[in-house]
Write a protein that holds these residues in place. Sequence first.
Motif, PDB file in Angstrom:
ATOM      1  N   ILE A  33      -5.874  18.320   7.775  1.00 12.82           N
ATOM      2  CA  ILE A  33      -7.035  17.783   7.065  1.00 12.82           C
ATOM      3  C   ILE A  33      -8.096  17.284   8.042  1.00 12.82           C
ATOM      4  CG2 ILE A  33      -6.224  15.385   6.735  1.00 12.82           C
ATOM      5  CD1 ILE A  33      -7.219  15.931   3.701  1.00 12.82           C
ATOM      6  N   LYS A  34      -7.668  16.768   9.185  1.00  9.96           N
ATOM      7  CA  LYS A  34      -8.631  16.315  10.200  1.00  9.96           C
ATOM      8  C   LYS A  34      -9.442  17.487  10.732  1.00  9.96           C
ATOM      9  CE  LYS A  34      -7.131  15.366  14.308  1.00  9.96           C
ATOM     10  NZ  LYS A  34      -6.432  14.720  15.444  1.00  9.96           N
ATOM     11  N   ARG A  35      -8.799  18.645  10.889  1.00  6.48           N
ATOM     12  CA  ARG A  35      -9.470  19.817  11.453  1.00  6.48           C
ATOM     13  C   ARG A  35     -10.189  20.655  10.400  1.00  6.48           C
ATOM     14  NH1 ARG A  35      -4.752  22.848  14.077  1.00  6.48           N
ATOM     15  NH2 ARG A  35      -6.363  24.287  14.820  1.00  6.48           N
ATOM     16  N   SER A  36      -9.958  20.363   9.115  1.00  5.28           N
ATOM     17  CA  SER A  36     -10.511  21.188   8.043  1.00  5.28           C
ATOM     18  C   SER A  36     -11.611  20.510   7.244  1.00  5.28           C
ATOM     19  CB  SER A  36      -9.391  21.606   7.072  1.00  5.28           C
ATOM     20  OG  SER A  36      -8.380  22.328   7.721  1.00  5.28           O
ATOM     21  N   VAL A  37     -11.594  19.177   7.181  1.00  6.21           N
ATOM     22  CA  VAL A  37     -12.528  18.441   6.316  1.00  6.21           C
ATOM     23  C   VAL A  37     -13.453  17.592   7.177  1.00  6.21           C
ATOM     24  CG1 VAL A  37     -12.762  16.783   4.426  1.00  6.21           C
ATOM     25  CG2 VAL A  37     -10.843  18.406   4.443  1.00  6.21           C
ATOM     26  N   PRO A  38     -14.692  18.027   7.379  1.00  2.25           N
ATOM     27  CA  PRO A  38     -15.628  17.229   8.181  1.00  2.25           C
ATOM     28  C   PRO A  38     -15.885  15.868   7.546  1.00  2.25           C
ATOM     29  CG  PRO A  38     -16.764  19.039   7.076  1.00  2.25           C
ATOM     30  CD  PRO A  38     -15.300  19.260   6.877  1.00  2.25           C
ATOM     31  N   GLY A  39     -15.799  14.827   8.355  1.00  9.11           N
ATOM     32  CA  GLY A  39     -16.047  13.479   7.865  1.00  9.11           C
ATOM     33  C   GLY A  39     -14.859  12.803   7.223  1.00  9.11           C
ATOM     34  N   TYR A  40     -13.694  13.443   7.224  1.00 11.16           N
ATOM     35  CA  TYR A  40     -12.547  12.883   6.499  1.00 11.16           C
ATOM     36  C   TYR A  40     -12.182  11.472   6.963  1.00 11.16           C
ATOM     37  CZ  TYR A  40      -7.932  12.464   4.378  1.00 11.16           C
ATOM     38  OH  TYR A  40      -6.840  12.021   3.671  1.00 11.16           O
ATOM     39  N   PRO A  41     -12.034  11.204   8.262  1.00  4.86           N
ATOM     40  CA  PRO A  41     -11.675   9.833   8.661  1.00  4.86           C
ATOM     41  C   PRO A  41     -12.711   8.801   8.213  1.00  4.86           C
ATOM     42  CG  PRO A  41     -11.342  11.360  10.486  1.00  4.86           C
ATOM     43  CD  PRO A  41     -12.102  12.110   9.424  1.00  4.86           C
ATOM     44  N   THR A  42     -13.997   9.169   8.255  1.00  2.29           N
ATOM     45  CA  THR A  42     -15.053   8.255   7.822  1.00  2.29           C
ATOM     46  C   THR A  42     -14.944   7.973   6.329  1.00  2.29           C
ATOM     47  OG1 THR A  42     -16.535   9.051   9.554  1.00  2.29           O
ATOM     48  CG2 THR A  42     -17.554   7.938   7.680  1.00  2.29           C
ATOM     49  N   ILE A  43     -14.701   9.016   5.546  1.00  2.00           N
ATOM     50  CA  ILE A  43     -14.547   8.829   4.104  1.00  2.00           C
ATOM     51  C   ILE A  43     -13.388   7.892   3.803  1.00  2.00           C
ATOM     52  CG2 ILE A  43     -13.882   9.980   1.949  1.00  2.00           C
ATOM     53  CD1 ILE A  43     -15.438  12.443   2.931  1.00  2.00           C
ATOM     54  N   VAL A  44     -12.237   8.154   4.400  1.00  2.00           N
ATOM     55  CA  VAL A  44     -11.032   7.369   4.095  1.00  2.00           C
ATOM     56  C   VAL A  44     -11.235   5.896   4.440  1.00  2.00           C
ATOM     57  CG1 VAL A  44      -8.640   6.966   4.792  1.00  2.00           C
ATOM     58  CG2 VAL A  44      -9.403   9.276   4.223  1.00  2.00           C
ATOM     59  N   GLU A  45     -11.706   5.629   5.652  1.00  2.00           N
ATOM     60  CA  GLU A  45     -11.855   4.232   6.070  1.00  2.00           C
ATOM     61  C   GLU A  45     -12.874   3.511   5.191  1.00  2.00           C
ATOM     62  OE1 GLU A  45     -10.580   0.976   8.207  1.00  2.00           O
ATOM     63  OE2 GLU A  45      -9.752   3.011   8.086  1.00  2.00           O
ATOM     64  N   ASN A  46     -13.948   4.190   4.846  1.00  2.00           N
ATOM     65  CA  ASN A  46     -14.988   3.538   4.054  1.00  2.00           C
ATOM     66  C   ASN A  46     -14.632   3.427   2.575  1.00  2.00           C
ATOM     67  OD1 ASN A  46     -17.512   2.720   5.662  1.00  2.00           O
ATOM     68  ND2 ASN A  46     -16.878   4.660   6.578  1.00  2.00           N
ATOM     69  N   ILE A  47     -13.690   4.214   2.086  1.00  2.00           N
ATOM     70  CA  ILE A  47     -13.173   3.950   0.741  1.00  2.00           C
ATOM     71  C   ILE A  47     -12.560   2.553   0.702  1.00  2.00           C
ATOM     72  CG2 ILE A  47     -11.351   4.563  -0.905  1.00  2.00           C
ATOM     73  CD1 ILE A  47     -11.977   7.494  -0.356  1.00  2.00           C
ATOM     74  N   GLY A  48     -11.867   2.187   1.778  1.00  2.00           N
ATOM     75  CA  GLY A  48     -11.339   0.820   1.853  1.00  2.00           C
ATOM     76  C   GLY A  48     -12.437  -0.219   1.861  1.00  2.00           C
ATOM     77  N   VAL A  49     -13.486   0.026   2.640  1.00  2.00           N
ATOM     78  CA  VAL A  49     -14.621  -0.906   2.716  1.00  2.00           C
ATOM     79  C   VAL A  49     -15.303  -1.028   1.356  1.00  2.00           C
ATOM     80  CG1 VAL A  49     -16.876  -1.315   3.765  1.00  2.00           C
ATOM     81  CG2 VAL A  49     -14.986  -0.462   5.168  1.00  2.00           C
ATOM     82  N   LEU A  50     -15.564   0.108   0.703  1.00  2.00           N
ATOM     83  CA  LEU A  50     -16.209   0.090  -0.610  1.00  2.00           C
ATOM     84  C   LEU A  50     -15.315  -0.579  -1.647  1.00  2.00           C
ATOM     85  CD1 LEU A  50     -17.632   3.734  -0.628  1.00  2.00           C
ATOM     86  CD2 LEU A  50     -18.916   1.624  -0.243  1.00  2.00           C
ATOM     87  N   ALA A  51     -14.029  -0.280  -1.584  1.00  2.00           N
ATOM     88  CA  ALA A  51     -13.093  -0.846  -2.565  1.00  2.00           C
ATOM     89  C   ALA A  51     -13.111  -2.366  -2.535  1.00  2.00           C
ATOM     90  CB  ALA A  51     -11.685  -0.330  -2.296  1.00  2.00           C
ATOM     91  N   ALA A  52     -13.293  -2.937  -1.354  1.00  2.00           N
ATOM     92  CA  ALA A  52     -13.319  -4.394  -1.244  1.00  2.00           C
ATOM     93  C   ALA A  52     -14.472  -5.008  -2.026  1.00  2.00           C
ATOM     94  CB  ALA A  52     -13.399  -4.801   0.229  1.00  2.00           C
ATOM     95  N   GLN A  53     -15.520  -4.220  -2.289  1.00  2.00           N
ATOM     96  CA  GLN A  53     -16.665  -4.715  -3.058  1.00  2.00           C
ATOM     97  C   GLN A  53     -16.413  -4.667  -4.572  1.00  2.00           C
ATOM     98  OE1 GLN A  53     -19.114  -6.032  -1.081  1.00  2.00           O
ATOM     99  NE2 GLN A  53     -17.619  -5.406   0.465  1.00  2.00           N
ATOM    100  N   PHE A  54     -15.458  -3.849  -4.989  1.00  2.00           N
ATOM    101  CA  PHE A  54     -15.228  -3.664  -6.424  1.00  2.00           C
ATOM    102  C   PHE A  54     -13.883  -4.224  -6.900  1.00  2.00           C
ATOM    103  CE2 PHE A  54     -18.140  -0.199  -5.226  1.00  2.00           C
ATOM    104  CZ  PHE A  54     -19.152  -0.402  -6.154  1.00  2.00           C
ATOM    105  N   ALA A  55     -12.946  -4.401  -5.991  1.00  2.00           N
ATOM    106  CA  ALA A  55     -11.617  -4.880  -6.377  1.00  2.00           C
ATOM    107  C   ALA A  55     -11.703  -6.282  -6.973  1.00  2.00           C
ATOM    108  CB  ALA A  55     -10.689  -4.870  -5.174  1.00  2.00           C
ATOM    109  N   GLN A  56     -10.974  -6.492  -8.053  1.00  2.00           N
ATOM    110  CA  GLN A  56     -11.000  -7.775  -8.755  1.00  2.00           C
ATOM    111  C   GLN A  56      -9.614  -8.406  -8.734  1.00  2.00           C
ATOM    112  OE1 GLN A  56     -12.648  -7.101 -12.688  1.00  2.00           O
ATOM    113  NE2 GLN A  56     -14.117  -5.618 -11.873  1.00  2.00           N
TER     114      GLN A  56
END
Length: 247
Positions: A33-56
Amino acid sequence: MSKESDRLFAQPLPLVQDFAFNEAVVRVFPDMIKRSVPGYPTIVENIGVLAAQFAQPHSVLYDLGSSLGAVTQALRRHVKSEDCRVIAVDNSSAMVERCSEYLHAQDSMFQELLPVEVIEADILRLEFQPASLVALNFTLQFIQPAQRLPLLSRIRQALLPGGALILSEKLRFNDAEEHALLTELHIAFKRANGYSELEIAQKRSALENVMLPDSLEEHRERLLAAGFSKVVPWFQCLNFASLIALP
């Protein structure tokens, strides 16, 4: 985490089978997935960052199609809301087994992480609990098109006010020239990551019947039809993108 290189399509195959998330794929999945999906590590890490704004507090966070648990690990690193828990769901027994191992290793390295439950199940048949965050990270594209709207509608019904769905997908483009350009650039990305022409061609054949991408317009229209009020693209790299859908 496994360091095995993806060589699944490196030799000529007499018959290219449809792609499946089996044990062979699980062994090489981080490299694949690292070699096939451009931006994958950025997406994954920032899902965590974004989730922190919405998690209740006192709510569930879902990682649907969790594979080896990369998104689940990001959620656990970033979300600090009181009494949240993560439910990671995948229908591949091989993925679920390895995901559980990785999460156990994460527990040994970090303290005060969110509790997590890893479930082997079909997300189309899952009974959703009230949730403040749902992640579908490159999962919807593997679900039959006719089943996508019903799933998203059920997710929307489960989302708490103020929550969010984060949806990451490979895109197709309605403009033929745009689609051709971004497809060729994606192939160049894979070449730059060491995949041969044979590997690229055979993997494309394996995926063509099981991974069916939509356009950004189709995603937006479907999410609105499912009852979401707003759809905001937050990331795109070549023909891969991630969206936030708000209830």
